[in-house]
Design a protein around this motif. Sequence first.
Motif, PDB file in Angstrom:
ATOM      1  N   PHE A  63       8.424   8.532  -0.940  1.00 40.37           N
ATOM      2  CA  PHE A  63       9.741   8.077  -0.075  1.00 40.37           C
ATOM      3  C   PHE A  63       9.161   7.553   1.275  1.00 40.37           C
ATOM      4  O   PHE A  63       9.367   6.508   1.696  1.00 40.37           O
ATOM      5  N   ALA A  64       8.461   8.470   2.097  1.00 37.69           N
ATOM      6  CA  ALA A  64       8.086   8.269   3.280  1.00 37.69           C
ATOM      7  C   ALA A  64       6.929   7.291   3.429  1.00 37.69           C
ATOM      8  O   ALA A  64       6.691   6.645   4.220  1.00 37.69           O
ATOM      9  N   ALA A  65       5.850   7.591   2.471  1.00 36.39           N
ATOM     10  CA  ALA A  65       5.079   6.398   2.312  1.00 36.39           C
ATOM     11  C   ALA A  65       5.399   4.980   2.342  1.00 36.39           C
ATOM     12  O   ALA A  65       5.095   4.022   2.959  1.00 36.39           O
ATOM     13  N   THR A  66       6.488   4.460   1.384  1.00 40.22           N
ATOM     14  CA  THR A  66       7.125   3.268   1.541  1.00 40.22           C
ATOM     15  C   THR A  66       7.725   3.077   2.712  1.00 40.22           C
ATOM     16  O   THR A  66       7.716   1.758   3.096  1.00 40.22           O
ATOM     17  N   MET A  67       8.540   4.005   3.154  1.00 41.18           N
ATOM     18  CA  MET A  67       9.124   3.735   4.454  1.00 41.18           C
ATOM     19  C   MET A  67       8.455   3.345   5.429  1.00 41.18           C
ATOM     20  O   MET A  67       8.508   2.486   6.300  1.00 41.18           O
ATOM     21  N   ALA A  68       7.008   4.260   5.626  1.00 36.72           N
ATOM     22  CA  ALA A  68       6.056   3.712   6.777  1.00 36.72           C
ATOM     23  C   ALA A  68       5.454   2.627   6.341  1.00 36.72           C
ATOM     24  O   ALA A  68       5.325   1.525   7.267  1.00 36.72           O
ATOM     25  N   GLY A  69       5.229   2.135   5.242  1.00 35.34           N
ATOM     26  CA  GLY A  69       4.829   0.871   5.013  1.00 35.34           C
ATOM     27  C   GLY A  69       5.665  -0.504   5.329  1.00 35.34           C
ATOM     28  O   GLY A  69       5.246  -1.514   5.594  1.00 35.34           O
TER      29      GLY A  69
ATOM     30  N   GLN B  43       0.728  -1.256   0.045  1.00 33.77           N
ATOM     31  CA  GLN B  43      -0.088  -0.065  -0.011  1.00 33.77           C
ATOM     32  C   GLN B  43       0.778   1.226  -0.020  1.00 33.77           C
ATOM     33  O   GLN B  43       0.453   2.215  -0.404  1.00 33.77           O
ATOM     34  N   GLY B  44       1.961   1.071   0.553  1.00 34.36           N
ATOM     35  CA  GLY B  44       2.951   2.178   0.395  1.00 34.36           C
ATOM     36  C   GLY B  44       3.305   2.613  -0.668  1.00 34.36           C
ATOM     37  O   GLY B  44       3.437   3.746  -1.277  1.00 34.36           O
ATOM     38  N   ILE B  45       3.652   1.575  -1.427  1.00 30.58           N
ATOM     39  CA  ILE B  45       4.261   1.699  -3.256  1.00 30.58           C
ATOM     40  C   ILE B  45       2.931   2.386  -3.758  1.00 30.58           C
ATOM     41  O   ILE B  45       2.971   3.288  -4.835  1.00 30.58           O
ATOM     42  N   PHE B  46       1.595   1.786  -3.665  1.00 30.77           N
ATOM     43  CA  PHE B  46       0.543   2.285  -4.308  1.00 30.77           C
ATOM     44  C   PHE B  46       0.088   3.818  -3.901  1.00 30.77           C
ATOM     45  O   PHE B  46      -0.095   4.367  -4.647  1.00 30.77           O
ATOM     46  N   ALA B  47       0.339   4.021  -2.739  1.00 28.04           N
ATOM     47  CA  ALA B  47       0.120   5.638  -2.242  1.00 28.04           C
ATOM     48  C   ALA B  47       0.912   6.405  -2.940  1.00 28.04           C
ATOM     49  O   ALA B  47       0.802   7.326  -3.011  1.00 28.04           O
ATOM     50  N   SER B  48       2.063   5.676  -3.430  1.00 27.22           N
ATOM     51  CA  SER B  48       3.066   6.825  -3.804  1.00 27.22           C
ATOM     52  C   SER B  48       2.937   7.171  -5.500  1.00 27.22           C
ATOM     53  O   SER B  48       3.275   8.188  -6.053  1.00 27.22           O
TER      54      SER B  48
ATOM     55  N   GLY C 104       5.936  14.356   5.473  1.00 25.26           N
ATOM     56  CA  GLY C 104       4.806  14.175   6.719  1.00 25.26           C
ATOM     57  C   GLY C 104       3.831  13.563   6.149  1.00 25.26           C
ATOM     58  O   GLY C 104       3.064  12.625   6.932  1.00 25.26           O
ATOM     59  N   MET C 105       3.115  14.166   4.986  1.00 22.34           N
ATOM     60  CA  MET C 105       1.799  13.368   4.353  1.00 22.34           C
ATOM     61  C   MET C 105       2.105  11.924   3.996  1.00 22.34           C
ATOM     62  O   MET C 105       1.250  11.151   4.152  1.00 22.34           O
ATOM     63  N   GLY C 106       3.449  11.446   3.430  1.00 13.03           N
ATOM     64  CA  GLY C 106       3.777  10.267   3.223  1.00 13.03           C
ATOM     65  C   GLY C 106       3.543   9.420   4.277  1.00 13.03           C
ATOM     66  O   GLY C 106       3.153   8.105   4.228  1.00 13.03           O
ATOM     67  N   LEU C 107       4.088   9.839   5.666  1.00 14.81           N
ATOM     68  CA  LEU C 107       4.158   9.116   6.849  1.00 14.81           C
ATOM     69  C   LEU C 107       2.619   8.914   7.380  1.00 14.81           C
ATOM     70  O   LEU C 107       2.151   7.928   7.867  1.00 14.81           O
TER      71      LEU C 107
END
Length: 467
Positions: free
Chosen positions: A313-319, A135-140, A367-370
């Motif tokens: 980057f942050a979205a993937t890291m959080a995932g 989901q982190g990848i898809f959110a990107s 921040g939004m990615g997290l």
Amino acid sequence: MVQQTTNRKVVTIGLLAALFIGALDATVVSTAMPHITKELSGFSLISWVFSIYTLTMCVATPVFGKLADLYGRRSVFTAGLLIFAIGSILCGAATSMTALIWFRALQGFGAGALTPVTFTIVGDLYPGEQRAKVQGIFASVWSVAGLLGPLVGGTFVDYISWRWIFYMNVPVFVIAFILVVGFLHEKFEKKAKKIDFIGATIFTIGLTALLYALLNGGEKYEWNSALIIGLLCVAVVFISLFLFVEMRVKEPMMPLGLFKTREIRVIYLLSFLGFAITAGVMVYAPQWIQVVLGHSATNSGFTLMPMCLAWPFAATMAGRLMFKYGPRIFIVAGAVIVAAGSLWLMLIDSDSPYSYLVGILVVIGFGMGLLTTPILVLIQNAVDWSQRGVATSTNSLMNALGQTVGVAMFGTLFNNAAAGLDTKQVAHGMHVVFISIFAISVAVVLVVGLLPSQRKESGKSQSSVAG
């Protein structure tokens, strides 16, 4: 019950392709609009090319989300993909601005299925920790599309034709169709189902009236005009009627029981507020660079690039890390970082260097990615399979509503504060917007405090598909 024949990797590639073309079409048109209006005329209708896409996508999102729960993900995804492809072909063949607007409406309706159903299928395919990573990848994808959209649009316009920004969707559609429909197998129980046609119709009327008022109030029409006031009244009446109907039908389009859970209510509110901030930043930060700092339009556009890189980057890291440290810590960190970036944005002045804006956008994007990935995973973990589609689509709706309401609110504040067109007055108007963005970011931090105490994720996932 599951089937073991679904090829998860192949289906995932197809879903990424489908989501990408839906996201790209929300941004790619902006670069081509000068050429489109020159060929088709109708410059006064230019705003409708953008707003009609947003409007129909918002209306379609919860409808398709519910249909995915009733009739299975694959069939609804296929329908949305076909509608989007047909709309794309018609847009490319349009011979007038009016026709283009109608075809964009059809395209947006199809896009309303691509985003929520794609995320729902991902939620079905991947359990627990794997789901968070994917989901982190898809959110990107939306950030990457925002980054590539103007570049792709400019390339087609300069070297081929603006019509190919729509035609290029067709080969991607074919790839997505083959990979998803051919390799996604779900065992879906066929039984008689009742579609909430009345609820869907009432919701469409109410939301359309609301979005039309928000998209045109303060710009095309005054907020106190009879039309805008009338539309807002229609929206209140029909949305209230929708809530009344949903409490009584057997298969509600949007089960109100979703909102009985505090965790779900808080998450939806976070999505709404977070994307309102995003809308304000992406609209007014480049304008500040161009109008106040005197940089070129190209430089102001490139300013968004660091934000579009920090977000994925942050979205993937959080995932990847949220199941090790828990989702709450990333949501809290994301909210605080967005607030810090918004505070920095509020404190800039006309003497602030260009690099400050770049740094601000990196901070807010990070921040939004997290925030985004843990929010999506928490929603899908909080409901069972039979409600995952509508729960995911409702979150997508909150994102879109946050952006729409944010743009309308910030536009009104800017127009009221900027009494004239000279640089100082424009800067004052934008500064009022930046203060409002910071206020919303503080609200996000406070809302995060309402989240229930963190629960351990079991890693189990109810699913009708498997790899």
